[in-house]
Design a protein around this motif. Structure first.
Motif, PDB file in Angstrom:
ATOM      1  N   VAL A 285     -22.267 -23.443  -9.581  1.00 47.99           N
ATOM      2  CA  VAL A 285     -20.833 -23.171  -9.691  1.00 47.99           C
ATOM      3  C   VAL A 285     -20.323 -23.514 -11.090  1.00 47.99           C
ATOM      4  O   VAL A 285     -20.742 -24.506 -11.706  1.00 47.99           O
ATOM      5  CB  VAL A 285     -20.047 -23.950  -8.617  1.00 47.99           C
ATOM      6  N   SER A 286     -19.441 -22.679 -11.594  1.00 43.98           N
ATOM      7  CA  SER A 286     -18.810 -22.913 -12.897  1.00 43.98           C
ATOM      8  C   SER A 286     -17.326 -23.172 -12.662  1.00 43.98           C
ATOM      9  O   SER A 286     -16.626 -22.317 -12.103  1.00 43.98           O
ATOM     10  CB  SER A 286     -18.992 -21.699 -13.821  1.00 43.98           C
ATOM     11  N   LEU A 287     -16.863 -24.328 -13.065  1.00 54.42           N
ATOM     12  CA  LEU A 287     -15.484 -24.730 -12.819  1.00 54.42           C
ATOM     13  C   LEU A 287     -14.698 -24.804 -14.116  1.00 54.42           C
ATOM     14  O   LEU A 287     -15.261 -24.996 -15.194  1.00 54.42           O
ATOM     15  CB  LEU A 287     -15.454 -26.083 -12.104  1.00 54.42           C
TER      16      LEU A 287
ATOM     17  N   ASN B  70     -22.051 -22.797  -4.958  1.00 55.65           N
ATOM     18  CA  ASN B  70     -22.312 -21.698  -5.885  1.00 55.65           C
ATOM     19  C   ASN B  70     -21.031 -20.898  -6.091  1.00 55.65           C
ATOM     20  O   ASN B  70     -20.126 -20.907  -5.239  1.00 55.65           O
ATOM     21  CB  ASN B  70     -23.401 -20.767  -5.333  1.00 55.65           C
ATOM     22  N   ASP B  71     -20.953 -20.195  -7.191  1.00 49.52           N
ATOM     23  CA  ASP B  71     -19.840 -19.273  -7.397  1.00 49.52           C
ATOM     24  C   ASP B  71     -19.802 -18.275  -6.242  1.00 49.52           C
ATOM     25  O   ASP B  71     -20.837 -17.742  -5.827  1.00 49.52           O
ATOM     26  CB  ASP B  71     -20.006 -18.518  -8.721  1.00 49.52           C
TER      27      ASP B  71
ATOM     28  N   PHE C 158     -11.399 -22.761  -8.370  1.00 39.80           N
ATOM     29  CA  PHE C 158     -12.177 -22.332  -7.204  1.00 39.80           C
ATOM     30  C   PHE C 158     -11.203 -22.042  -6.063  1.00 39.80           C
ATOM     31  O   PHE C 158     -10.547 -22.943  -5.555  1.00 39.80           O
ATOM     32  CB  PHE C 158     -13.176 -23.415  -6.809  1.00 39.80           C
TER      33      PHE C 158
ATOM     34  N   ARG D  71     -21.976 -29.154  -8.198  1.00 36.68           N
ATOM     35  CA  ARG D  71     -23.315 -28.553  -8.155  1.00 36.68           C
ATOM     36  C   ARG D  71     -24.255 -29.393  -7.294  1.00 36.68           C
ATOM     37  O   ARG D  71     -25.127 -28.839  -6.597  1.00 36.68           O
ATOM     38  CB  ARG D  71     -23.856 -28.387  -9.570  1.00 36.68           C
TER      39      ARG D  71
ATOM     40  N   GLN E 131     -17.732 -30.852 -12.283  1.00 31.40           N
ATOM     41  CA  GLN E 131     -18.603 -29.693 -12.103  1.00 31.40           C
ATOM     42  C   GLN E 131     -20.010 -30.129 -11.717  1.00 31.40           C
ATOM     43  O   GLN E 131     -20.636 -29.532 -10.829  1.00 31.40           O
ATOM     44  CB  GLN E 131     -18.653 -28.848 -13.368  1.00 31.40           C
TER      45      GLN E 131
END
Length: 289
Positions: free
Chosen positions: A144-146, A84-85, A112, A79, A75
């Motif tokens: 981004v959140s993975l 980004n999400d 993702f 980044r 993650q």
């Protein structure tokens, strides 16, 4: 849309000002100069991804040559690349996406979804007369959140009995499968029960994936059909991801064995066989019923 985006679609996004994160995964076994190749010329705005350090933890005999990195580290790397999400990500290399598919699989495994392989990679982009640029690209850190575990995967214990009830594909070159050569791993040969299915056979002479119907025919020739469990390994879990993508294009799901033969062959308790047959016996009759 599946795993692929073609050059025309990517150029339409670029010329239309649609945000697209481009990631260059230049890596080939035996060539440690991926970053240098990237700096000499890459798609405009593309960020370099180092497969050996960004997409793998340090090699370890019990986990293979390219173990998956901890999710928190992956993650953090994503980044750094500026994801980004909600973004659309397109990955590519200059070797038929054999390396970029590792990133595709890892992002999909991390939950993702909008990640694609540029079909034909850098060569297809250049052949279309589209611009490249040299030098590094700096991007702003992103948010981004993975997650993890969103793609099917197996370990050595599961691989041991897989061929008894499903199909285990060996995505390495046929001569490595047969055990005629082994340039990097401690033992030559293949996992008992595995079928030879070289990743190179997923591609045409220009490095594009074969059409879906041709890939489907190729895999059906190996006994794959709906309802039959499929798993794939290679040397270290890199090019096997390419085979997972090809299977998805063909309409089949497949699990990845991340540790692959580099993990398997380092464990003396696990058997290795040589030759062109899966295990010296007859293949099981798998109908998918």
């Amino acid at each position: 849309m599946g795993p692929l985006m073609d050059v025309a679609a990517l150029e339409a996004r670029r010329s239309g000002g649609q945000r697209t994160v481009l990631l260059d995964v230049r890596w080939v076994l035996g060539d440690p100069h991926g970053r240098e190749h990237y700096l000499e010329g890459h798609l405009p705005g593309a960020v370099f991804v180092d497969l050996a350090t960004d997409l793998a933890a340090p090699a370890a005999a019990e986990r293979g040559r390219h173990p998956l990195p901890p999710p928190s580290e992956f993650q953090a790397a994503a980044r750094r690349w500026g994801i980004n999400d909600g973004d659309v990500v397109v990955a590519y290399d200059n070797s038929g996406n054999l390396a970029a598919a590792r990133l595709w699989w890892m992002l999909r495994n991390a939950g993702f979804q909008d990640v694609y392989l540029l079909d034909g990679g850098l060569a297809a982009w250049s052949a279309a007369g589209l611009p490249v640029e040299d030098g590094p690209v700096d991007v702003s850190a992103s948010n981004v959140s993975l997650e993890e575990g969103r793609m099917p995967a197996i370990d050595a214990d599961t691989a041991t009995g897989w061929a008894g009830s499903g199909i285990l594909l060996d995505a390495r070159a046929a001569e490595r499968y047969r055990g005629e050569i082994e340039p990097v791993d401690p033992r030559a040969g293949h996992i008992p029960g595995a079928l030879s299915s070289p990743t190179s056979e997923n591609l045409d002479e220009h490095g594009h994936f074969l059409p879906a119907h041709e890939l489907r025919r190729r895999f059906e020739g190996l006994g794959i059909s709906r309802g039959v469990p499929v798993a794939v390994y290679c040397g270290s879990g890199v090019t096997a991801a390419h085979e997972v993508a090809a299977l998805e294009i063909a309409g089949f799901g497949a699990a990845l064995y991340p540790g692959s033969f580099s993990e398997w062959s380092n464990n003396p308790a696990l058997p290795v066989v040589t030759g062109s047959e899966p295990d010296g016996g007859e293949r099981p009759n798998l109908t998918g019923a």
